[in-house]
Design an enzyme around this catalytic site. Structure first.
Site, PDB file in Angstrom:
ATOM      1  N   SER A  89       1.268 -43.266-104.233  1.00  0.00           N
ATOM      2  CA  SER A  89       2.069 -42.319-103.345  1.00  0.00           C
ATOM      3  C   SER A  89       3.009 -41.264-104.379  1.00  0.00           C
ATOM      4  CB  SER A  89       3.131 -42.870-102.777  1.00  0.00           C
ATOM      5  OG  SER A  89       2.666 -43.708-101.727  1.00  0.00           O
ATOM      6  N   THR A 191       7.420 -42.635-102.291  1.00  0.00           N
ATOM      7  CA  THR A 191       7.900 -41.723-103.060  1.00  0.00           C
ATOM      8  C   THR A 191       8.925 -41.913-103.910  1.00  0.00           C
ATOM      9  OG1 THR A 191       7.513 -39.708-101.383  1.00  0.00           O
ATOM     10  CG2 THR A 191       9.279 -39.333-102.832  1.00  0.00           C
ATOM     11  N   THR A 209       6.202 -37.014-105.635  1.00  0.00           N
ATOM     12  CA  THR A 209       5.255 -37.678-104.628  1.00  0.00           C
ATOM     13  C   THR A 209       4.205 -36.947-104.609  1.00  0.00           C
ATOM     14  OG1 THR A 209       5.445 -38.465-102.249  1.00  0.00           O
ATOM     15  CG2 THR A 209       6.069 -36.177-102.553  1.00  0.00           C
ATOM     16  N   ARG A 219      -0.158 -28.849 -96.743  1.00  0.00           N
ATOM     17  CA  ARG A 219       0.911 -29.676 -96.273  1.00  0.00           C
ATOM     18  C   ARG A 219       1.969 -29.874 -97.461  1.00  0.00           C
ATOM     19  NH1 ARG A 219       4.008 -34.404 -96.910  1.00  0.00           N
ATOM     20  NH2 ARG A 219       5.348 -34.703 -95.106  1.00  0.00           N
ATOM     21  N   VAL A 220       3.287 -29.429 -97.323  1.00  0.00           N
ATOM     22  CA  VAL A 220       4.074 -29.868 -98.256  1.00  0.00           C
ATOM     23  C   VAL A 220       5.502 -30.463 -97.580  1.00  0.00           C
ATOM     24  CG1 VAL A 220       5.963 -28.965 -99.693  1.00  0.00           C
ATOM     25  CG2 VAL A 220       3.523 -27.738 -99.605  1.00  0.00           C
ATOM     26  N   GLY A 221       5.980 -31.281 -98.182  1.00  0.00           N
ATOM     27  CA  GLY A 221       6.835 -32.310 -97.518  1.00  0.00           C
ATOM     28  C   GLY A 221       8.384 -32.021 -98.122  1.00  0.00           C
ATOM     29  N   ASP A 222       9.105 -32.911 -97.892  1.00  0.00           N
ATOM     30  CA  ASP A 222      10.642 -32.448 -98.306  1.00  0.00           C
ATOM     31  C   ASP A 222      11.062 -32.820 -99.677  1.00  0.00           C
ATOM     32  OD1 ASP A 222       9.901 -35.522 -97.882  1.00  0.00           O
ATOM     33  OD2 ASP A 222      11.996 -35.685 -98.463  1.00  0.00           O
ATOM     34  N   THR A 242      13.018 -40.355 -98.882  1.00  0.00           N
ATOM     35  CA  THR A 242      11.673 -40.883 -98.859  1.00  0.00           C
ATOM     36  C   THR A 242      11.409 -40.900 -97.180  1.00  0.00           C
ATOM     37  OG1 THR A 242      10.070 -42.537 -99.467  1.00  0.00           O
ATOM     38  CG2 THR A 242      12.274 -43.504 -99.011  1.00  0.00           C
ATOM     39  N   GLY A 243      10.367 -41.156 -97.174  1.00  0.00           N
ATOM     40  CA  GLY A 243       9.664 -41.204 -95.643  1.00  0.00           C
ATOM     41  C   GLY A 243       9.383 -39.875 -94.912  1.00  0.00           C
TER      42      GLY A 243
HETATM   43  N1  ASP Z   1       8.799 -37.638 -98.261  1.00  0.00           N
HETATM   44  C1  ASP Z   1       7.374 -37.898 -98.474  1.00  0.00           C
HETATM   45  C2  ASP Z   1       6.775 -36.607 -97.927  1.00  0.00           C
HETATM   46  O1  ASP Z   1       6.994 -36.399 -96.670  1.00  0.00           O
HETATM   47  C3  ASP Z   1       6.728 -38.831 -98.505  1.00  0.00           C
HETATM   48  C4  ASP Z   1       7.190 -40.324 -98.641  1.00  0.00           C
HETATM   49  O2  ASP Z   1       8.275 -40.560 -99.081  1.00  0.00           O
HETATM   50  O3  ASP Z   1       6.228 -41.223 -98.633  1.00  0.00           O
HETATM   51  O4  ASP Z   1       5.820 -35.873 -98.500  1.00  0.00           O
END
Ligand code: ASP
Length: 332
Positions: A89, A191, A209, A219-222, A242-243
């Site tokens: 990850s 993450t 991450t 796609r971009v996350g938080d 995370t998540g």
């Molecule tokens: N927070 C991360 C994302 O959404 C993913 C993760 O924590 O596993 O990109």
């Protein structure tokens, strides 16, 4: 006032007068004592990460113990996981998007409120260090894609293949069905979000991450977004996430936690409230995980998640321990 209490108070008064203090000064002393009690001396330094990352916290701790800055500690702590190909990850060996490209997101924030981040970074293992360079060597805070990669190369970072044999195999297997639901497996995602307080009491944070496995290209996350995956206010504390990034983004989770601490909540209470904010606004919450960790200026830590099995790694007081996080959803 009841007679008994009056007598008790009167006898206290006579003791105070006899001992040369007045009630006013006795009260003042009491007040000072209780104020002192309310702010315990922080046990510093400390480093905390999302999940079970003893090697990352150990690296950070070594830097902190030697008197290094919290900024160096969080950067080098995250680098440990970025270089670990077994971690699917983060960094090299991270799972790719649906087209087979490993794209990294990372952010870093220092005690002065400066921030640097990269999104959709390819071919560079240490996204966290590129984020730091963005913060320190450019007038910008966020760089993306090819431009971020070129910037990294210009700073001497090495171009590398981040897809490993085993993540390639897993992706090829996934392609046979190409089932894609943007749902984070509740027990398995990693993450790294790291917060550290150094011996000077200064707080920094970092987050790195490869994002959701088999995400849509682009796609971009938080994690790289200020206030969502990470936020630090050196006068208050810091938080990281995370998540399911989409849910953290929609609620600006890490900023929310720091603001709740500013209003007087403990790190634990603030993390809990940020999780409740997600749960209350998304009836689908049973199907995804979000976990937060936080620290405050007093060196207190807290965490909270939607589901069980979230934990954090804390190195403090010469002890490197993994701690189960409290969680919202009691199953069964
Ligand atoms: N927070 C991360 C994302 O959404 C993913 C993760 O924590 O596993 O990109």
């Amino acid at each position: 006032m009841k007679r008994r209490n009056f007598l008790k108070d009167a006898s206290l008064l006579s003791i105070a007068v006899a001992s040369g203090t007045t009630l006013v000064s006795a009260c003042k002393t009491d007040e000072a004592a209780s104020t002192k009690k309310a702010i315990p001396k922080p046990i510093l330094p400390l480093a905390i990460t999302t999940w079970r990352y003893p090697n990352a916290t150990k690296k950070a701790w070594e830097i902190l113990e030697a008197g290094g800055s919290s900024l160096d500690a969080v950067e080098q702590g995250c680098m440990v996981e970025e270089a670990d190909v077994k971690n699917t990850s983060v960094g090299k060996g991270g799972n790719p998007d649906r087209d087979g490209n490993v794209t990294l997101d990372a952010s870093i924030m220092n005690k002065d409120g400066n921030y640097g981040a990269v999104v959709y970074l390819q071919n560079i293992t240490h996204a966290i260090s590129v984020a730091r360079k963005v913060m320190e060597d450019t007038p910008h805070v966020l760089m993306a894609g090819k431009g971020a990669e070129q910037f990294a190369l210009s700073k001497g970072f090495k171009s590398e293949q981040l897809l490993t044999d085993s993540t390639k195999k897993a992706w090829e297997k996934w392609k046979k069905t190409s089932k894609y639901k943007p749902i984070i497996n509740i027990e398995n995602h990693d993450t790294i979000g790291m917060l550290a307080i150094d011996k000077n009491g200064d707080i920094s944070g970092a987050c790195s991450t490869s994002g959701l496995a088999y995400k849509m290209a682009g796609r971009v996350g938080d994690s790289p977004i200020i206030g969502s995956g990470l936020f630090i206010d050196n006068s208050i504390g810091g938080a990281t996430a995370t998540g399911m990034g989409e849910e953290v983004l929609k609620t600006v989770g890490s900023f929310l936690i720091v603001e709740l601490m500013r209003q007087g909540k403990s790190p634990q209470e603030a993390c809990k409230e940020a999780i409740e904010r997600i749960v209350n606004s998304n009836p689908n919450y049973k199907h995804f995980q979000v976990g937060y960790i936080a620290v405050n200026k007093q060196g207190e830590v807290g965490s909270y998640s939607i589901h069980e099995h979230f934990s954090y790694q804390l190195y403090q007081n010469n002890e490197n321990k993994n701690v189960k996080s409290p969680f919202f959803l009691k199953r069964g």
